[in-house]
Every structure is written in structure tokens, then in C-alpha cells.
Design a protein around this motif. Structure first.
Motif, mmCIF file in Angstrom:
data_model
loop_
_atom_site.group_PDB
_atom_site.id
_atom_site.type_symbol
_atom_site.label_atom_id
_atom_site.label_comp_id
_atom_site.label_asym_id
_atom_site.label_seq_id
_atom_site.Cartn_x
_atom_site.Cartn_y
_atom_site.Cartn_z
ATOM 1 N N GLY A 30 -46.156 35.922 7.138
ATOM 2 C CA GLY A 30 -46.634 35.926 8.510
ATOM 3 C C GLY A 30 -45.560 36.192 9.554
ATOM 4 O O GLY A 30 -45.853 36.181 10.747
ATOM 5 N N MET A 31 -44.327 36.422 9.128
ATOM 6 C CA MET A 31 -43.253 36.696 10.081
ATOM 7 C C MET A 31 -43.337 38.128 10.583
ATOM 8 O O MET A 31 -43.778 39.019 9.871
ATOM 9 C CB MET A 31 -41.883 36.526 9.411
ATOM 10 N N THR A 32 -42.885 38.301 11.819
ATOM 11 C CA THR A 32 -42.713 39.657 12.322
ATOM 12 C C THR A 32 -41.431 40.221 11.718
ATOM 13 O O THR A 32 -40.637 39.494 11.120
ATOM 14 C CB THR A 32 -42.584 39.668 13.858
ATOM 15 N N PHE A 36 -38.160 38.189 10.415
ATOM 16 C CA PHE A 36 -37.687 38.365 9.052
ATOM 17 C C PHE A 36 -36.205 38.754 9.039
ATOM 18 O O PHE A 36 -35.435 38.253 8.217
ATOM 19 C CB PHE A 36 -38.530 39.403 8.318
ATOM 20 N N LYS A 37 -35.789 39.635 9.953
ATOM 21 C CA LYS A 37 -34.384 40.004 10.048
ATOM 22 C C LYS A 37 -33.526 38.781 10.354
ATOM 23 O O LYS A 37 -32.458 38.594 9.771
ATOM 24 C CB LYS A 37 -34.164 41.081 11.111
ATOM 25 N N ALA A 38 -34.005 37.916 11.254
ATOM 26 C CA ALA A 38 -33.267 36.699 11.585
ATOM 27 C C ALA A 38 -33.209 35.760 10.386
ATOM 28 O O ALA A 38 -32.182 35.124 10.132
ATOM 29 C CB ALA A 38 -33.918 36.002 12.778
ATOM 30 N N TYR A 39 -34.293 35.664 9.631
ATOM 31 C CA TYR A 39 -34.349 34.839 8.423
ATOM 32 C C TYR A 39 -33.306 35.312 7.417
ATOM 33 O O TYR A 39 -32.550 34.509 6.864
ATOM 34 C CB TYR A 39 -35.760 34.918 7.831
ATOM 35 N N ILE A 40 -33.237 36.614 7.186
ATOM 36 C CA ILE A 40 -32.277 37.179 6.243
ATOM 37 C C ILE A 40 -30.848 36.948 6.736
ATOM 38 O O ILE A 40 -29.969 36.554 5.963
ATOM 39 C CB ILE A 40 -32.535 38.686 6.009
#
Length: 50
Positions: A30-32, A36-40
Motif C-alpha cells: 500500500g505504499m506509494t 517505498f524509496k524512503a523505506y528502502i
């Protein structure tokens, strides 16, 4: 070509990577793209720093 049966092997690469893929999939559901880039980036920073 014969393969050796390695009973009691200590590390199963296929299982490990499947588990990692599944965890990332659940964490990022459900991430944009930006989220997702910030998560990685966060995960990479933790892997390199400790």
C-alpha cells in the motif's frame, strides 16, 4: 551429474531470500513509490550502520 545430499545444511539461501521478499512485500503493501524509496533508504542505512 550426481549431486550430494547435504542433510543438516546450515544455510538455505532460497528459503532465506523468499522470507526476505515476503517481509518486504508485507512491510511495503500500500505504499506509494516515494514511501517505498524512503523505506528502502532507511533499511540500507540500518544495514550499513549497524
Amino acid at each position: 551429474m550426481k549431486t550430494k545430499d547435504r542433510k543438516g545444511k546450515e544455510f538455505d539461501a532460497v528459503k532465506t531470500f523468499r522470507d526476505i521478499k515476503e517481509r518486504i512485500s508485507k512491510d511495503s503493501y500500500g505504499m506509494t513509490f516515494e514511501q517505498f524509496k524512503a523505506y528502502i533508504a532507511d533499511k540500507e542505512g540500518k544495514a550499513h550502520n549497524g
